[in-house]
Design an enzyme around this catalytic site. Structure first.
Site, mmCIF file in Angstrom:
data_model
loop_
_atom_site.group_PDB
_atom_site.id
_atom_site.type_symbol
_atom_site.label_atom_id
_atom_site.label_comp_id
_atom_site.label_asym_id
_atom_site.label_seq_id
_atom_site.Cartn_x
_atom_site.Cartn_y
_atom_site.Cartn_z
ATOM 1 N N TYR A 162 0.837 -1.258 0.037
ATOM 2 C CA TYR A 162 0.074 -0.121 0.032
ATOM 3 C C TYR A 162 0.942 1.092 0.107
ATOM 4 O O TYR A 162 0.236 2.319 -0.109
ATOM 5 C CB TYR A 162 -0.830 0.096 1.433
ATOM 6 C CG TYR A 162 -2.062 -1.127 1.138
ATOM 7 C CD1 TYR A 162 -1.906 -2.200 1.233
ATOM 8 C CD2 TYR A 162 -3.258 -0.440 0.783
ATOM 9 C CE1 TYR A 162 -3.014 -3.130 1.074
ATOM 10 C CE2 TYR A 162 -4.530 -1.571 0.570
ATOM 11 C CZ TYR A 162 -3.919 -2.666 0.692
ATOM 12 O OH TYR A 162 -5.085 -3.693 0.764
ATOM 13 N N LYS A 233 2.949 -14.071 5.677
ATOM 14 C CA LYS A 233 3.003 -14.961 4.801
ATOM 15 C C LYS A 233 4.595 -15.294 4.640
ATOM 16 O O LYS A 233 5.210 -15.126 3.832
ATOM 17 C CB LYS A 233 2.367 -14.549 3.464
ATOM 18 C CG LYS A 233 2.375 -15.452 2.418
ATOM 19 C CD LYS A 233 1.106 -16.576 2.639
ATOM 20 C CE LYS A 233 1.154 -17.595 1.528
ATOM 21 N NZ LYS A 233 0.823 -18.848 1.897
ATOM 22 N N ASP A 287 -2.906 -17.913 4.975
ATOM 23 C CA ASP A 287 -4.020 -18.845 4.524
ATOM 24 C C ASP A 287 -4.392 -19.671 5.646
ATOM 25 O O ASP A 287 -5.714 -20.006 5.614
ATOM 26 C CB ASP A 287 -3.198 -19.581 3.327
ATOM 27 C CG ASP A 287 -1.852 -20.005 3.549
ATOM 28 O OD1 ASP A 287 -1.089 -19.250 2.927
ATOM 29 O OD2 ASP A 287 -1.722 -21.035 4.272
ATOM 30 N N ASP A 311 -5.951 -6.348 5.303
ATOM 31 C CA ASP A 311 -7.189 -5.820 4.529
ATOM 32 C C ASP A 311 -8.414 -6.978 4.036
ATOM 33 O O ASP A 311 -9.374 -6.987 4.223
ATOM 34 C CB ASP A 311 -6.735 -5.349 2.891
ATOM 35 C CG ASP A 311 -7.701 -4.407 2.449
ATOM 36 O OD1 ASP A 311 -8.890 -4.374 2.579
ATOM 37 O OD2 ASP A 311 -7.471 -3.695 1.191
#
Ligand code: NAD
Length: 421
Positions: A162, A233, A287, A311
């Protein structure tokens, strides 16, 4: 017509801050509000009397909010001219008064601002986007046990993809950067990237991760959650997301060593039984976190996430308990906090007194709790639950529920007020 410089209420006082970024709130604080665009004025008209009634009933006149309107979006343009979407006076007043609430702002089409909301967050350094996710009984939800969800997501708000550093595919800048990267990869014996690619940069820093995670841990301690989960992640992006995890644990250890422990310490040192006064710091791959949220939501309290994971996760979690229409939110820094409805300006319903003011009302509840005015916040939550339990809802919920009465936006607010005891 609104003036360029907002006139502060004569009797109000200004909020100050302690060194840990917590507000010191007088009994009669000046709190700025931005109505917002589209349906913003509708939901603000319904929500403001709910806040005032709750404060009056909770404190019998001892405490009172003195509201100060600030201009932004279309209302600022109408008053001050087409180039005045976010006047400097509005930013200055937000910085001065410290705590504010806003309705949704329409993202301008064309040049100038990328988004008013992003500009606000960057200019005021509101580095933590906070999204509580709790079930309101009676709201239609897509899972069997939405009541098991009681989460507060702390999403880093200033960096990650972002940061907005990108170059278009096949542009001279993208080629120049890829040539440099490929030269470096070649010297490391690695295969090159396709030279015609687009390029985006994902910056993540120790400083910004640490302040986000510190705020998440402090919140968990203050509000009696028993865990903070670092969502990342890092198995794929070792030096960005993996570092987020490592810096998160480092923050817990260095700043909250006496109050936190890891999952390993919990099982090896305490046989899995939480010692009183401590919280557990754990981490989950992003995930897997989505699965856990559906399968074992009761095992999670506060989540701390980088920008992009947060987000996705905030909207998915809000959907799990019945949607964005009722989801509250806030953007918080060390000296400023702006609470806001999480949905957009829904322009097609503007001025129709129709949409659900729940998201703004619950954002106001979070604001009252942040101010330390829990009693007023609790009154609103109870009255909102009672209103829905009595089958009084706006159109968006009415079309998914049976045996309910559909009411207008303002009537929904009035129904909440009338149930406050
Ligand atoms: P939106 O949230 O305005 O609308 C999406 C859908 O949700 C629509 O069907 C709308 O009618 C419905 N909806 C929204 N709020 C509702 C409410 N309170 N009660 C019942 N139904 C509601 O999203 P959009 O149409 O993508 O965006 C409209 C504008 O808002 C855009 O300019 C967008 O950039 C902006 N926006 C602002 C914010 C913000 O200020 N924080 C957030 C998201 C979008």
């Amino acid at each position: 017509m609104p003036q360029r410089k907002p006139d502060p209420p004569e009797t109000g006082n200004t909020i100050s801050w302690d060194p840990y970024g917590r507000p010191i709130v007088p009994d009669n604080p000046v709190i700025p509000f931005i109505e917002g665009d589209g349906t913003g004025p509708d939901i603000w008209r319904a929500a403001r009397p709910v806040f005032d009634t709750a404060v009056r009933k909770a404190y019998g006149g001892k405490k009172k909010i003195l509201w100060l309107e600030l201009l932004a979006g279309a209302k600022a343009q109408d008053a001050l001219g087409p180039d005045c979407l976010l006047p400097d006076e509005t930013l200055e007043a937000l910085a001065r008064y410290g705590i504010a609430i806003k309705g949704p702002l329409t993202t301008p089409v064309g040049g100038g601002f990328r988004s008013l909301n992003v500009t606000l967050r960057q200019r005021l350094d509101l580095y933590a986007c906070i999204r509580p996710v709790r079930y309101v009984p009676g709201i239609p939800a897509p899972v069997r046990h939405p009541e098991r969800v009681d989460l507060v997501i702390f999403r880093e708000n200033t960096e990650d993809v972002y940061a907005g550093v990108e170059w278009e595919a096949e542009s001279p800048a993208a080629r120049e950067i890829l040539e440099q990267i490929n030269a470096r990869l070649s010297s490391e014996g690695k295969p090159p990237l396709p030279i015609e690619s687009a390029v985006g940069i994902k910056p993540m820093s120790r400083r910004n991760t640490r302040r986000l995670v510190a705020r998440a841990i402090q919140y968990a301690l203050d509000h009696h959650y028993d865990s903070v989960t670092l969502v990342h992640k890092g198995n794929i992006m070792k030096y960005t997301e993996g570092a987020f995890r490592d810096w998160g644990y480092e923050t817990a250890r260095e700043l909250f060593g006496e109050r936190t422990l890891t999952e390993t310490e919990l099982f090896e040192g305490f046989g899995g039984r939480m010692p009183p006064g401590r919280i557990v710091i754990k981490d989950r791959i992003a995930d897997a976190m989505f699965q856990q949220l559906l399968l074992r939501p009761e095992e999670y309290g506060v989540l701390a996430t980088p920008n992009l994971n947060g987000d996705y996760l905030s909207d998915a979690a809000a959907a799990q308990v019945g949607g964005l229409g009722m989801a509250p939110g806030a953007n918080i820094g060390d000296r400023c906090a702006v609470f806001e409805a999480t949905h957009g300006s829904a322009p097609k319903y503007a001025g129709m007194d129709k949409v659900n003011p729940g998201s703004l009302i619950l954002s106001g509840v979070e604001m009252l709790r942040f101010m330390g005015w829990e009693e007023a916040g609790d009154l609103i939550v109870k009255a909102l639950q009672d209103t829905i339990a009595d089958g009084i809802v706006t159109y968006d919920l009415a079309r998914q529920m049976e045996n309910v009465k559909e009411v207008s936006c303002s009537a929904f607010g009035a129904a909440i007020q009338s149930r406050m005891r």
